[in-house]
Design a protein around this motif. Sequence first.
Motif, PDB file in Angstrom:
ATOM      1  N   UNK A  10       0.833  -1.204   0.000  1.00 45.11           N
ATOM      2  CA  UNK A  10       0.000   0.000   0.000  1.00 45.11           C
ATOM      3  C   UNK A  10       0.869   1.256   0.000  1.00 45.11           C
ATOM      4  N   UNK A  11       1.949   1.201   0.770  1.00 46.43           N
ATOM      5  CA  UNK A  11       2.862   2.341   0.808  1.00 46.43           C
ATOM      6  C   UNK A  11       3.568   2.520  -0.547  1.00 46.43           C
ATOM      7  N   UNK A  12       3.909   1.401  -1.181  1.00 40.18           N
ATOM      8  CA  UNK A  12       4.535   1.484  -2.511  1.00 40.18           C
ATOM      9  C   UNK A  12       3.589   2.138  -3.510  1.00 40.18           C
ATOM     10  N   UNK A  13       2.276   1.805  -3.427  1.00 41.12           N
ATOM     11  CA  UNK A  13       1.304   2.432  -4.332  1.00 41.12           C
ATOM     12  C   UNK A  13       1.190   3.926  -4.033  1.00 41.12           C
ATOM     13  N   UNK A  14       1.313   4.299  -2.768  1.00 38.15           N
ATOM     14  CA  UNK A  14       1.234   5.714  -2.415  1.00 38.15           C
ATOM     15  C   UNK A  14       2.421   6.484  -3.038  1.00 38.15           C
ATOM     16  N   UNK A  15       3.588   5.887  -2.997  1.00 35.80           N
ATOM     17  CA  UNK A  15       4.755   6.512  -3.629  1.00 35.80           C
ATOM     18  C   UNK A  15       4.525   6.657  -5.126  1.00 35.80           C
ATOM     19  N   UNK A  16       3.961   5.610  -5.746  1.00 31.41           N
ATOM     20  CA  UNK A  16       3.699   5.658  -7.182  1.00 31.41           C
ATOM     21  C   UNK A  16       2.691   6.762  -7.510  1.00 31.41           C
ATOM     22  N   UNK A  17       1.678   6.936  -6.640  1.00 33.34           N
ATOM     23  CA  UNK A  17       0.700   8.009  -6.868  1.00 33.34           C
ATOM     24  C   UNK A  17       1.371   9.375  -6.837  1.00 33.34           C
ATOM     25  N   UNK A  18       2.250   9.582  -5.874  1.00 34.46           N
ATOM     26  CA  UNK A  18       2.963  10.858  -5.786  1.00 34.46           C
ATOM     27  C   UNK A  18       3.873  11.054  -7.002  1.00 34.46           C
ATOM     28  N   UNK A  19       4.486   9.986  -7.466  1.00 33.15           N
ATOM     29  CA  UNK A  19       5.360  10.102  -8.642  1.00 33.15           C
ATOM     30  C   UNK A  19       4.566  10.539  -9.862  1.00 33.15           C
ATOM     31  N   UNK A  20       3.361   9.973 -10.045  1.00 32.77           N
ATOM     32  CA  UNK A  20       2.543  10.352 -11.188  1.00 32.77           C
ATOM     33  C   UNK A  20       2.082  11.807 -11.079  1.00 32.77           C
ATOM     34  N   UNK A  21       1.843  12.267  -9.861  1.00 34.99           N
ATOM     35  CA  UNK A  21       1.442  13.667  -9.698  1.00 34.99           C
ATOM     36  C   UNK A  21       2.601  14.626  -9.974  1.00 34.99           C
ATOM     37  N   UNK A  22       3.802  14.225  -9.605  1.00 34.49           N
ATOM     38  CA  UNK A  22       4.948  15.132  -9.717  1.00 34.49           C
ATOM     39  C   UNK A  22       5.615  15.085 -11.084  1.00 34.49           C
ATOM     40  N   UNK A  23       5.429  13.994 -11.846  1.00 34.01           N
ATOM     41  CA  UNK A  23       6.091  13.876 -13.149  1.00 34.01           C
ATOM     42  C   UNK A  23       5.792  15.046 -14.075  1.00 34.01           C
ATOM     43  N   UNK A  24       4.511  15.511 -14.206  1.00 32.64           N
ATOM     44  CA  UNK A  24       4.247  16.664 -15.103  1.00 32.64           C
ATOM     45  C   UNK A  24       5.038  17.900 -14.699  1.00 32.64           C
ATOM     46  N   UNK A  25       5.232  18.109 -13.396  1.00 33.24           N
ATOM     47  CA  UNK A  25       6.037  19.249 -12.954  1.00 33.24           C
ATOM     48  C   UNK A  25       7.487  19.104 -13.408  1.00 33.24           C
ATOM     49  N   UNK A  26       8.020  17.872 -13.351  1.00 35.97           N
ATOM     50  CA  UNK A  26       9.406  17.648 -13.764  1.00 35.97           C
ATOM     51  C   UNK A  26       9.587  17.892 -15.254  1.00 35.97           C
ATOM     52  N   UNK A  27       8.550  17.523 -16.062  1.00 30.36           N
ATOM     53  CA  UNK A  27       8.663  17.716 -17.504  1.00 30.36           C
ATOM     54  C   UNK A  27       8.716  19.196 -17.879  1.00 30.36           C
ATOM     55  N   UNK A  28       8.091  20.061 -17.078  1.00 28.90           N
ATOM     56  CA  UNK A  28       8.100  21.476 -17.402  1.00 28.90           C
ATOM     57  C   UNK A  28       9.294  22.219 -16.863  1.00 28.90           C
TER      58      UNK A  28
END
Length: 248
Positions: free
Chosen positions: A38-56
């Motif tokens: 469950x914690x691993x999925x939470x990290x993955x959720x945060x990664x998906x949220x932050x990826x668009x910021x990294x691309x810009x």
Amino acid sequence: MTEPNPELLDQLAAEYALGTLRGPARRRFERLIEGDPALARRVEDWAQRLDPLAEGAPAIEPPARSWAEIERRIGAAPPRARRGLLALLFGRPTGPVPSLATAGLWYCLGFWRRAGLAGAAIALLLFVYLFVAPPPTPTHMALLADAASKPVAMVSLDLKHDRLTLDASRLPVAEAGKSLELWILPPQGNPRSLGVLPAGPLSLPLDRAAAADLAHGGLAVSLEPAGGSPTGLPTGPVLYSGAVLPAS
């Protein structure tokens, strides 16, 4: 055992995905991820949220020392001495070139470059000698013939470089338990053995006395016990012989 605070775990998951969680805290959190899907999925959720910021965000070139540290950590960096030698041999000097007197043999650029050039030249000469240069021209020849004067083999002699060449595979095979032995027939004195003939091509170095005798003598092949004559002189019948003559 105290239950982990969900809000704290969420905050740590965000920091982990963002890359701001470092050191022992990051390693402890990674151990938690391994045992908590469950914690691993939470990290993955945060990664998906932050990826668009990294691309810009604009790309930032890491400093050169970062690559050196990465190579050191993964074991890809060559040892210091080896890296220095390779740089001396193949790189462009960026500072004063060390000399043999000041830096020693190992770091002397001039020495290693001269050694490298000398090695390349030797390799080139060997290649030309072995694969490009024409074979030595024989100075003398001998046609071995049987008792009925039927030719059976040609012997090439380069008496300038003291070498005899014979393709013994062209000779009839000796009977079982016997060997064919090659002899020098000098102008004077007893025959001298050049050894038992192999089954294939023979390229034999000659000493100066043998070359001098062959220049005015001949060659013979006798049938001997296996391994050659036990007396140092022909003991069996002479099967083939021929005079040595100038090749031109």
